[in-house]
Design an enzyme around this catalytic site. Sequence first.
Site, PDB file in Angstrom:
ATOM      1  CD  GLU A 152      -2.849  -1.518   2.513  1.00 27.77           C
ATOM      2  OE1 GLU A 152      -2.646  -0.657   3.423  1.00 27.77           O
ATOM      3  OE2 GLU A 152      -3.419  -2.583   2.504  1.00 27.77           O
ATOM      4  CD  GLU A 257      -4.837  -7.425   2.016  1.00 31.05           C
ATOM      5  OE1 GLU A 257      -5.689  -6.536   2.381  1.00 31.05           O
ATOM      6  OE2 GLU A 257      -3.622  -7.240   2.157  1.00 31.05           O
TER       7      GLU A 257
HETATM    8  O1  G3I Z   1      -4.689  -8.133  19.114  1.00 30.40           O
HETATM    9  C1  G3I Z   1      -5.346  -7.152  19.719  1.00 30.40           C
HETATM   10  C2  G3I Z   1      -6.025  -7.408  20.916  1.00 30.40           C
HETATM   11  O2  G3I Z   1      -5.077  -7.658  21.896  1.00 30.40           O
HETATM   12  C3  G3I Z   1      -6.985  -6.231  21.433  1.00 30.40           C
HETATM   13  O3  G3I Z   1      -7.734  -6.667  22.568  1.00 30.40           O
HETATM   14  C4  G3I Z   1      -8.004  -5.715  20.434  1.00 30.40           C
HETATM   15  C5  G3I Z   1      -8.640  -4.629  20.789  1.00 30.40           C
HETATM   16  O4  G3I Z   1      -9.266  -3.789  19.805  1.00 30.40           O
HETATM   17  O5  G3I Z   1      -7.176  -5.520  19.303  1.00 30.40           O
HETATM   18  C6  G3I Z   1      -6.452  -6.521  18.849  1.00 30.40           C
HETATM   19  O6  G3I Z   1      -5.835  -6.240  17.569  1.00 30.40           O
HETATM   20  C7  G3I Z   1      -6.393  -5.940  16.492  1.00 30.40           C
HETATM   21  C8  G3I Z   1      -5.986  -6.964  15.315  1.00 30.40           C
HETATM   22  O7  G3I Z   1      -6.518  -6.439  14.126  1.00 30.40           O
HETATM   23  C9  G3I Z   1      -6.123  -8.361  15.716  1.00 30.40           C
HETATM   24  O8  G3I Z   1      -7.772  -8.216  15.606  1.00 30.40           O
HETATM   25  C10 G3I Z   1      -6.112  -4.391  16.075  1.00 30.40           C
HETATM   26  O9  G3I Z   1      -6.798  -3.638  17.153  1.00 30.40           O
HETATM   27  C11 G3I Z   1      -6.740  -4.211  14.733  1.00 30.40           C
HETATM   28  O10 G3I Z   1      -6.263  -2.881  14.248  1.00 30.40           O
HETATM   29  C12 G3I Z   1      -6.237  -5.130  13.588  1.00 30.40           C
HETATM   30  O11 G3I Z   1      -6.771  -5.035  12.490  1.00 30.40           O
HETATM   31  C13 G3I Z   1      -6.230  -5.702  11.345  1.00 30.40           C
HETATM   32  C14 G3I Z   1      -5.746  -4.467  10.495  1.00 30.40           C
HETATM   33  O12 G3I Z   1      -5.385  -4.963   9.310  1.00 30.40           O
HETATM   34  C15 G3I Z   1      -4.492  -3.518  11.046  1.00 30.40           C
HETATM   35  O13 G3I Z   1      -3.561  -4.239  11.104  1.00 30.40           O
HETATM   36  C16 G3I Z   1      -7.273  -6.475  10.507  1.00 30.40           C
HETATM   37  O14 G3I Z   1      -7.337  -7.689  11.732  1.00 30.40           O
HETATM   38  C17 G3I Z   1      -6.444  -7.145   9.203  1.00 30.40           C
HETATM   39  O15 G3I Z   1      -7.771  -7.925   8.708  1.00 30.40           O
HETATM   40  C18 G3I Z   1      -6.176  -5.710   8.433  1.00 30.40           C
HETATM   41  O16 G3I Z   1      -5.576  -6.362   7.415  1.00 30.40           O
HETATM   42  C19 G3I Z   1      -5.163  -5.321   6.237  1.00 30.40           C
HETATM   43  C20 G3I Z   1      -4.171  -5.810   5.519  1.00 30.40           C
HETATM   44  O17 G3I Z   1      -2.988  -6.184   6.386  1.00 30.40           O
HETATM   45  C21 G3I Z   1      -3.360  -4.960   4.588  1.00 30.40           C
HETATM   46  N1  G3I Z   1      -4.605  -4.385   3.646  1.00 30.40           N
HETATM   47  C22 G3I Z   1      -5.858  -4.015   4.308  1.00 30.40           C
HETATM   48  C23 G3I Z   1      -6.195  -5.213   5.231  1.00 30.40           C
HETATM   49  C24 G3I Z   1      -7.755  -4.750   5.955  1.00 30.40           C
HETATM   50  O18 G3I Z   1      -7.608  -3.421   6.711  1.00 30.40           O
END
Ligand code: G3I
Length: 366
Positions: A152, A257
């Site tokens: 990205e 994705e």
């Molecule tokens: O692991 C913590 C947990 O300990 C905590 O209690 C909880 C509270 O909100 O958060 C958890 O972490 C989250 C994590 O996902 C695991 O579920 C983060 O807040 C959350 O921001 C994170 O979101 C991920 C996001 O990327 C940001 O990294 C999504 O699961 C994931 O599907 C998404 O994937 C991205 C790709 O990597 C790149 N392209 C876009 C795609 C969608 O956004």
Amino acid sequence: MTGIAIILIACSNTESKEKPTLKEAFKNKFLIGAALNTGEISGKDTAGLRILATHFNSIVAENCMKSEVIHPLEDQFNFTLSDQFVDLGEKQDMFIIGHALIWHSQLSPWFCVDENGENVSADVLKERMKTHINTIVGRYKGRIKGWDVVNEAILEDGSYRKSKFYEILGEEFIPLAFQYAQEADPDAELYYNDYNEWYPGRRETVTRLIRTLKERGIRIDAIGMQGHLGMDSPTLEEYEETILAYNKEGVNVMVTEFDLSILPFPKAGIGADLSANFDYQKELNPYTEGVPASIQEAWNARMLSFFRLFIKHADKISRVTMWGITDQDSWKNDFPVRGRKDYPLLFDRDNQEKPVVQMIINEAKQ
Ligand code: G3I
């Protein structure tokens, strides 16, 4: 019980055992993958793992290899989950993908700044990128088969995202990342991965990037076209145009994705821009009690039409990866509005395959 009843039961058992699977249907076409979350990687989500083993032959790390998780401090790596992820993939004979080496989002806070919070020099950042990539790619050398090297970095209008990497190194941070990855594991496939690539500006800059890397003798094997789709956008034609454009440049295309949100988007063109967040409103979450038949039919038809497109271009597409296994796990339940109930994947909240799965399989067989 009559003889006929016994035969019928025997037949139906055989039928359920031999129900066709996605990975068989796409065997000679492309890999079919899924992103794994902590539940699956740790072995807790046994239902998800059963679906994975039945239908998929490739995995990608949804979160556990992002820099803030795997490299939280400059002198500290955390390989707990990523090791489990790779072990799991090897045990199940999966084509394993690492995601994502250089990404502006979920970036470890130390990565681009010094102890005063000021940007580090170009030389320091190069050294940090090299160590990061070398250590991670090197650890899984020969085991992880492909890497999202840069994620990205380009915007819809074709300009470069003004990330810290760009601020400090300019466009050069991309070739450098590919070079470091190639040095760390010369046999691993190297990918650039982005969303909304059907926007002409973004597509053209990605195309130029492919050419630049090739001219400089730096390998790039494929472009990941994230498939975070809505019900209205993109059109099949827009998506297809980008597949054809990348194919012309001599690289593989991967549908990465992939998910199809059934919910209304609060604003058009958001894609996967994680900085977009909208307040919860009831009207934006219309299917809390289930999806009406007509809406479900429209979703099925759109999902099927995209798979039909992928099958049509199977000679250009090396992998299609779903961004999760069941609706329950999907990031779309919290994006771009938190706390909604979305239905974007191929398996439902009860871990059951949706009717569209067999429709897709039938399509692949034709
Ligand atoms: O692991 C913590 C947990 O300990 C905590 O209690 C909880 C509270 O909100 O958060 C958890 O972490 C989250 C994590 O996902 C695991 O579920 C983060 O807040 C959350 O921001 C994170 O979101 C991920 C996001 O990327 C940001 O990294 C999504 O699961 C994931 O599907 C998404 O994937 C991205 C790709 O990597 C790149 N392209 C876009 C795609 C969608 O956004």
